[in-house]
Design a protein around this motif. Structure first.
Motif, PDB file in Angstrom:
ATOM      1  N   ALA A 285       0.827  -1.029  -0.129  1.00 11.28           N
ATOM      2  CA  ALA A 285      -0.073   0.077  -0.140  1.00 11.28           C
ATOM      3  C   ALA A 285       0.959   1.308  -0.052  1.00 11.28           C
ATOM      4  O   ALA A 285       0.681   2.329  -0.383  1.00 11.28           O
ATOM      5  N   ALA A 286       2.215   1.076   0.710  1.00 10.23           N
ATOM      6  CA  ALA A 286       2.856   2.220   0.684  1.00 10.23           C
ATOM      7  C   ALA A 286       3.849   2.387  -0.601  1.00 10.23           C
ATOM      8  O   ALA A 286       4.505   3.577  -0.612  1.00 10.23           O
ATOM      9  N   GLY A 287       3.978   1.363  -1.351  1.00 15.38           N
ATOM     10  CA  GLY A 287       4.838   1.391  -2.484  1.00 15.38           C
ATOM     11  C   GLY A 287       6.577   1.439  -1.839  1.00 15.38           C
ATOM     12  O   GLY A 287       6.704   1.011  -0.655  1.00 15.38           O
ATOM     13  N   TRP A 288       7.319   2.244  -2.386  1.00 14.55           N
ATOM     14  CA  TRP A 288       8.652   2.571  -2.091  1.00 14.55           C
ATOM     15  C   TRP A 288       8.859   3.998  -1.751  1.00 14.55           C
ATOM     16  O   TRP A 288       9.714   4.660  -2.033  1.00 14.55           O
ATOM     17  N   SER A 289       7.669   4.512  -0.769  1.00  6.43           N
ATOM     18  CA  SER A 289       7.642   6.093  -0.692  1.00  6.43           C
ATOM     19  C   SER A 289       8.041   6.262   0.768  1.00  6.43           C
ATOM     20  O   SER A 289       7.760   5.453   1.436  1.00  6.43           O
ATOM     21  N   THR A 290       8.517   7.475   1.009  1.00  8.91           N
ATOM     22  CA  THR A 290       8.696   8.001   2.198  1.00  8.91           C
ATOM     23  C   THR A 290       7.675   8.921   2.525  1.00  8.91           C
ATOM     24  O   THR A 290       7.828   9.999   3.232  1.00  8.91           O
ATOM     25  N   HIS A 291       6.643   8.784   1.931  1.00  7.86           N
ATOM     26  CA  HIS A 291       5.528   9.636   1.864  1.00  7.86           C
ATOM     27  C   HIS A 291       5.113   9.927   3.272  1.00  7.86           C
ATOM     28  O   HIS A 291       5.030   9.396   4.185  1.00  7.86           O
ATOM     29  N   SER A 292       4.679  11.296   3.282  1.00  9.61           N
ATOM     30  CA  SER A 292       4.303  11.672   4.740  1.00  9.61           C
ATOM     31  C   SER A 292       2.818  12.120   4.669  1.00  9.61           C
ATOM     32  O   SER A 292       2.346  12.790   3.731  1.00  9.61           O
ATOM     33  N   ARG A 293       1.841  11.583   5.551  1.00 10.01           N
ATOM     34  CA  ARG A 293       0.588  11.571   5.798  1.00 10.01           C
ATOM     35  C   ARG A 293       0.245  13.109   6.156  1.00 10.01           C
ATOM     36  O   ARG A 293      -0.668  13.633   5.831  1.00 10.01           O
ATOM     37  N   LEU A 294       1.319  13.800   6.917  1.00  5.63           N
ATOM     38  CA  LEU A 294       0.666  15.046   7.386  1.00  5.63           C
ATOM     39  C   LEU A 294       0.967  16.092   6.676  1.00  5.63           C
ATOM     40  O   LEU A 294       0.620  17.229   6.600  1.00  5.63           O
ATOM     41  N   THR A 295       1.828  16.068   5.439  1.00  4.19           N
ATOM     42  CA  THR A 295       1.990  17.308   4.550  1.00  4.19           C
ATOM     43  C   THR A 295       1.573  16.826   3.100  1.00  4.19           C
ATOM     44  O   THR A 295       1.849  17.747   2.379  1.00  4.19           O
ATOM     45  N   ASP A 296       0.970  15.898   2.946  1.00  8.26           N
ATOM     46  CA  ASP A 296       0.535  15.397   1.693  1.00  8.26           C
ATOM     47  C   ASP A 296      -1.040  15.781   1.656  1.00  8.26           C
ATOM     48  O   ASP A 296      -1.809  15.418   2.314  1.00  8.26           O
TER      49      ASP A 296
ATOM     50  N   PRO B   5      -2.068  21.919   8.984  1.00  9.39           N
ATOM     51  CA  PRO B   5      -1.297  23.192   9.042  1.00  9.39           C
ATOM     52  C   PRO B   5      -0.438  23.320  10.196  1.00  9.39           C
ATOM     53  O   PRO B   5      -0.597  22.745  11.284  1.00  9.39           O
ATOM     54  N   ASN B   6       0.572  24.147   9.830  1.00  6.36           N
ATOM     55  CA  ASN B   6       1.619  24.354  11.136  1.00  6.36           C
ATOM     56  C   ASN B   6       2.042  23.244  11.941  1.00  6.36           C
ATOM     57  O   ASN B   6       2.253  23.372  13.010  1.00  6.36           O
TER      58      ASN B   6
ATOM     59  N   GLU C 114      -6.966  11.254  14.709  1.00  7.63           N
ATOM     60  CA  GLU C 114      -6.191  11.092  15.996  1.00  7.63           C
ATOM     61  C   GLU C 114      -4.623  11.502  16.183  1.00  7.63           C
ATOM     62  O   GLU C 114      -4.113  12.059  16.798  1.00  7.63           O
ATOM     63  N   PHE C 115      -3.946  11.015  15.235  1.00  3.46           N
ATOM     64  CA  PHE C 115      -2.708  11.349  15.076  1.00  3.46           C
ATOM     65  C   PHE C 115      -2.226  12.611  14.652  1.00  3.46           C
ATOM     66  O   PHE C 115      -1.429  13.191  15.265  1.00  3.46           O
ATOM     67  N   GLN C 116      -3.224  13.245  13.820  1.00  2.28           N
ATOM     68  CA  GLN C 116      -2.977  14.831  13.499  1.00  2.28           C
ATOM     69  C   GLN C 116      -3.206  15.648  14.863  1.00  2.28           C
ATOM     70  O   GLN C 116      -2.434  16.352  15.197  1.00  2.28           O
ATOM     71  N   ALA C 117      -4.366  15.074  15.456  1.00  2.45           N
ATOM     72  CA  ALA C 117      -4.786  15.953  16.456  1.00  2.45           C
ATOM     73  C   ALA C 117      -3.839  16.004  17.846  1.00  2.45           C
ATOM     74  O   ALA C 117      -3.537  16.918  18.433  1.00  2.45           O
TER      75      ALA C 117
ATOM     76  N   MET D 147       2.502   5.704  11.381  1.00  2.00           N
ATOM     77  CA  MET D 147       1.843   6.792  12.231  1.00  2.00           C
ATOM     78  C   MET D 147       2.627   6.431  13.710  1.00  2.00           C
ATOM     79  O   MET D 147       1.840   5.353  14.338  1.00  2.00           O
ATOM     80  N   ILE D 148       3.630   7.086  14.114  1.00  2.52           N
ATOM     81  CA  ILE D 148       4.239   6.688  15.461  1.00  2.52           C
ATOM     82  C   ILE D 148       4.296   8.037  16.210  1.00  2.52           C
ATOM     83  O   ILE D 148       4.939   8.968  15.680  1.00  2.52           O
ATOM     84  N   LEU D 149       4.020   7.792  17.409  1.00  3.62           N
ATOM     85  CA  LEU D 149       4.075   9.046  18.291  1.00  3.62           C
ATOM     86  C   LEU D 149       5.221   8.694  19.409  1.00  3.62           C
ATOM     87  O   LEU D 149       4.977   7.263  20.031  1.00  3.62           O
ATOM     88  N   VAL D 150       5.968   9.515  19.878  1.00  5.90           N
ATOM     89  CA  VAL D 150       6.979   9.186  20.882  1.00  5.90           C
ATOM     90  C   VAL D 150       6.939  10.376  21.961  1.00  5.90           C
ATOM     91  O   VAL D 150       6.873  11.336  21.880  1.00  5.90           O
ATOM     92  N   TYR D 151       6.648   9.588  23.089  1.00  6.55           N
ATOM     93  CA  TYR D 151       6.555  10.486  24.323  1.00  6.55           C
ATOM     94  C   TYR D 151       7.403  10.301  25.476  1.00  6.55           C
ATOM     95  O   TYR D 151       8.257   9.233  25.475  1.00  6.55           O
ATOM     96  N   GLU D 152       7.596  11.227  26.292  1.00  6.01           N
ATOM     97  CA  GLU D 152       8.314  10.580  27.585  1.00  6.01           C
ATOM     98  C   GLU D 152       7.863   9.466  28.425  1.00  6.01           C
ATOM     99  O   GLU D 152       6.598   9.247  28.284  1.00  6.01           O
TER     100      GLU D 152
END
Length: 841
Positions: free
Chosen positions: A456-467, A477-478, A537-540, A566-571
């Motif tokens: 589904a991703a192919g060979w891309s480093t595609h970003s969900r947040l900026t596409d 945004p921002n 949820e990831f964006q929010a 989609m990965i989030l890194v917390y303390e």
């Protein structure tokens, strides 16, 4: 011209690389192991070649004391003319692509031979699971028995272990192992409705690592579908023996085309060709006409009191145009959803779709399913095309999750294949880098992944947040790109998402403990790879936590959105969730009442800051004890902002939105009106306060009906004056009566049905700080005084007004500089020292 040659070369390399890495190309069943056990030659069955054990591509095995039995009768399929017999524990080992779901099948037939195979008794296990326990082969004499499993394989190699029971042996005729299409079975089956034993619909299912055993696969309204007619070699049996009221149903068939809009990888809830074959969707059982149509019910044998994964298949063969389907689906006697094609992703007629549930069976040993016409909408028909039922297999504590990746012994074909594949991938990266650098003058692609890149991703480093082409609409945004962490660094931190690093699971995904560079411990929350679910949820989460900083909000270290991850890194929060500390029986120490008050105060400060300190105001929308985390010093921090919303937050305004949250914590006014306000968080926090006091879940179905919902039961006990009867026994003797009175009043105010009657989070914070001072003995009251009355205060000190918490003010001010000093920790003491009165309310 050189550019065109580079592009053609790139295409060639990608096509060639798919030969070595199946997950780079479209799904193909040929990327599989089909083994004819005990055979010296390859055999064919259903147009598939099963390799014999003498074939050079045969997988690595660890056999001792094995023999082969043969029966070359022409009456038998070639697949069942041989069998491998194990007289001691023996292992098959396969090279696999990690973090993918595989189908595993075993074929058993007691062929006529010198050894009476029907007397075999044995176990079969895979890493972490005992999938076939105390198997008795006595029922394998007349026809082949096929045992089928779905397993999540997390390693590069995978073992299947046969263990004979004492004085017996094991055998197998054939083994199939092949990777399933992406998302064919959801990872950890956590994102689906969960029906409890009494039919109560709960919010989500929280299971362990995925392992399922197929129990029933029914072609409803049709005949047997053989393996050769199914893209994944499955058998589908007729449903006639399971229907309880056949007089209410007609069998229907359809000779036209099934028009699938789903792609071969994933397009749920639409069904692609691997979910089920056309022949299943071309038949159905349809309710007969009554006054408003008749119900159809099935009772399917299941293991008692066990979780089962259930998949329902639907295709409207009956209406002349799409969007006319509407009927009700029941599991046991509980309504679970309205079946309609409005949920599909297309307007095509005869476009199949499906729904998934996890169901806890009751003690009858039968699972009851009913489709019922929708009387309200005056739609007289209900139907079902197919049904699949799989038992959820629990992790076995006695079977380790083998760490096979560390084994240095790899056979030559694997080494050669890996070398060629690696060369191809390096070449691809080089060509892409040169092409993009020359033509688009953009920065080079990011580090390559250790994991196989999903089709589904192919060979891309595609970003969900900026596409801007994502399914969610415009780019986010921002976005704070300074928080971006490479996938390579996250894989290093988590040992390539090692299962041993898992510390929790939630609706968004699995949480791993990791160590980033400079030895910083972090919590890594990873969504299901390649899935479109969870993107809002990831964006929010990023938008909220990248803008705010507070001592009592979990800090976002960074995020990763490479390759459709989609990965989030917390303390990292050493003590885990508040829920665990309250009533996890594995913990040796319990929180004191003073510690619980301090934790509640910390969480209230974090929520108050969200409501009033952040620009525009933020409503959390999922306040619960699992979203309040504790560090090594038991400092509380609010977490999980995936459902958070911003909006107007004065007491007369609201945000209109669909209801989201967790049962047991949901504000009833929000649920009823779909109007979200900051008072919705206040209600949820009131439930958390009751949890802290009583150390029991918000919803506990095993209790008597009146006690199931903690909020309702707590208010009832408060009203009847018996609240002390439900307090956690471990703290009952610690609590000052005035502190308890103030705390319980605060809970009662938070749980008011009408949001306008609830206090603000600032008021709740002040009351909790006051309850803590009463507990500490800093403020003296007589036990008989009513803390809800402030009349005496108003008479004695008519000019005294209630001061806001200094800790709250100091932390709101810190928003602009992005940090909070430790000076605010005991600021409530200074507040109360200024008041020096019994009560300020």
């Amino acid at each position: 011209m050189a550019i065109q040659h580079s592009i053609l070369f790139l295409i060639f390399l990608l096509q060639f690389s798919s030969l070595q890495f199946p997950s780079l190309g479209l799904y193909n069943l040929q990327h599989s192991y089909l083994i004819s056990c005990g055979s010296d030659t390859d055999v064919q069955e259903n147009n598939n070649v099963y390799i014999g054990e003498s074939n050079p591509s045969y997988p690595k095995t660890t056999f001792t004391k094995t023999t082969v039995e043969k029966n070359e009768s022409t009456l038998l399929s070639p697949l069942y003319q041989t069998a491998r017999i194990f007289n001691s524990q023996s292992i098959y080992e396969f090279n696999t692509f990690p973090n993918n779901t595989y189908m595993v099948r075993f074929h058993f037939l007691s062929i006529s031979s010198p050894t009476d195979l029907s007397t075999a008794k044995f176990n079969v296990s895979i890493p972490g699971f005992s999938i076939l326990q105390n198997f008795d082969a006595k029922n394998t004499t007349d026809s082949p028995l096929i045992k089928e499993y779905f397993v999540k394989i997390i390693r590069k190699r995978f073992r299947i272990t046969f263990t004979p029971q004492t004085s017996s042996f094991a055998f197998v005729n054939a083994i199939e192992l092949f990777m399933l299409p992406i998302h064919f079975i959801p990872d950890d089956i956590e994102r689906f409705n969960y029906i409890s034993p009494d039919g109560q619909a709960l919010s989500t299912y929280n299971g362990g690592l995925l392992s399922l055993e197929t129990k029933h696969r029914l072609n409803v309204g049709g005949n047997n579908v053989n393996r050769e007619n199914d893209n994944l070699l499955r058998n589908w049996l007729p449903d006639d023996s399971y229907i309880t009221n056949p007089q209410n149903a007609n069998n229907r068939s359809f000779n036209g085309d099934i028009k699938r809009t789903a792609n071969d990888e994933y397009d749920g809830p639409n069904s692609n060709k691997y979910i089920a074959p056309d022949i299943v969707y071309q038949t159905a059982k349809e309710s007969k006409d009554g006054s408003n149509g008749l119900n159809i019910s099935w009772s399917v044998p299941v293991q008692k009191n066990t979780d089962h994964f259930v998949r329902f298949h639907f295709c409207d063969l009956f209406n002349p145009q799409p969007r006319l389907t509407s009927f009700l689906l029941f599991i046991y006697d509980t309504y679970v959803r309205n079946v309609n094609d409005d949920s599909r992703l297309s307007d095509e007629l005869h476009d199949p779709y499906y729904y998934d549930f996890v169901v806890r069976s009751d003690g009858t040993g039968l699972l009851k399913i009913t489709v019922k016409p929708n009387v309200t909408d005056n739609v007289p028909k209900a139907f079902l095309n197919g049904l699949e039922l799989m038992k959820v297999i629990e992790l076995s504590g006695s079977i380790p999750l083998d760490d096979l990746d560390s084994d240095s012994k790899v056979n030559l074909p694997v080494v050669v294949g890996s070398a060629v594949g690696g060369l191809v991938l390096v070449s691809v990266v080089v060509v892409v880098f040169l092409w993009i650098s020359k033509i688009r003058k953009q920065r080079p692609v990011e580090n390559s992944s250790w994991l196989p890149v999903r089709a589904a991703a192919g060979w891309s480093t595609h970003s969900r947040l900026t596409d801007g082409t994502t399914t969610q609409g415009s780019p986010l945004p921002n976005i704070n790109l300074g928080l971006k962490i490479s996938l390579y660094d996250i894989q290093l931190a988590t040992d390539n998402f090692n299962a041993e690093k898992i510390i929790g699971k939630g609706g968004f995904g699995i949480v791993y403990k990791g160590v980033l560079k400079k030895e910083k411990s972090v919590a890594v929350k990873r969504s299901e790879p390649g899935s479109g679910q969870g993107l809002p949820e990831f964006q929010a989460e990023i938008m909220v936590l990248s803008k705010i900083r507070h001592r009592h909000l979990v800090s976002l270290i960074g995020y990763c959105d490479e390759r459709f991850e989609m990965i989030l890194v917390y303390e990292y929060m050493e003590k885990g969730t508040l829920r665990d500390s309250l009533y996890n029986t594995n913990l040796t120490s319990f929180l004191s009442w003073k510690q619980r008050l301090e934790i509640c105060i910390g969480a209230a400060r974090g929520l108050h800051y969200l409501h009033k300190g952040a620009t525009g105001g933020i409503i959390h929308r999922d306040v619960k004890s699992t979203n309040i985390l504790l560090d090594e010093n038991l400092v509380a921090k609010v977490a999980d902002f995936g459902l958070s919303r911003t909006g107007p937050l004065d007491q007369h305004s609201y945000v209109s939105t669909g209801v989201k949250g967790t049962f047991g914590y949901l504000d009833p006014e929000y649920f009823r009106l779909q109007q979200l306000t900051e008072k919705s968080d206040v209600y949820s926090f009131g439930v958390v306060l009751l949890e802290v006091l009583c150390a029991r879940p918000a919803i506990e179905p095993e209790l008597p009906r009146e006690q199931v919902n903690l909020a309702e039961w707590g208010l009832f006990c408060k009203d009847k004056g018996i609240l002390e009867d439900i307090i956690d026994p471990s703290i009952k003797g610690q609590i000052d009566q005035n502190s308890l009175r103030k705390f319980s009043e605060t809970v009662e105010k938070c749980l008011q049905d009408d949001g306008s009657d609830r206090p603000s989070m600032g008021d709740v914070l002040w009351d909790l700080e006051y309850a803590l001072q009463l507990q500490r003995g800093a403020i003296h009251r007589e036990p008989h005084e009513d803390s809800s009355s402030s009349a005496s205060v108003s008479i004695q000190l008519p000019n005294v007004r209630r001061f806001p918490s200094l800790s709250t003010l100091s932390e709101i001010d810190d928003m602009s500089i992005g940090r909070v000093t430790d000076e605010s920790v005991n600021a409530e003491d200074s507040v109360f020292s200024q008041l020096k009165i019994d009560d300020a309310r």
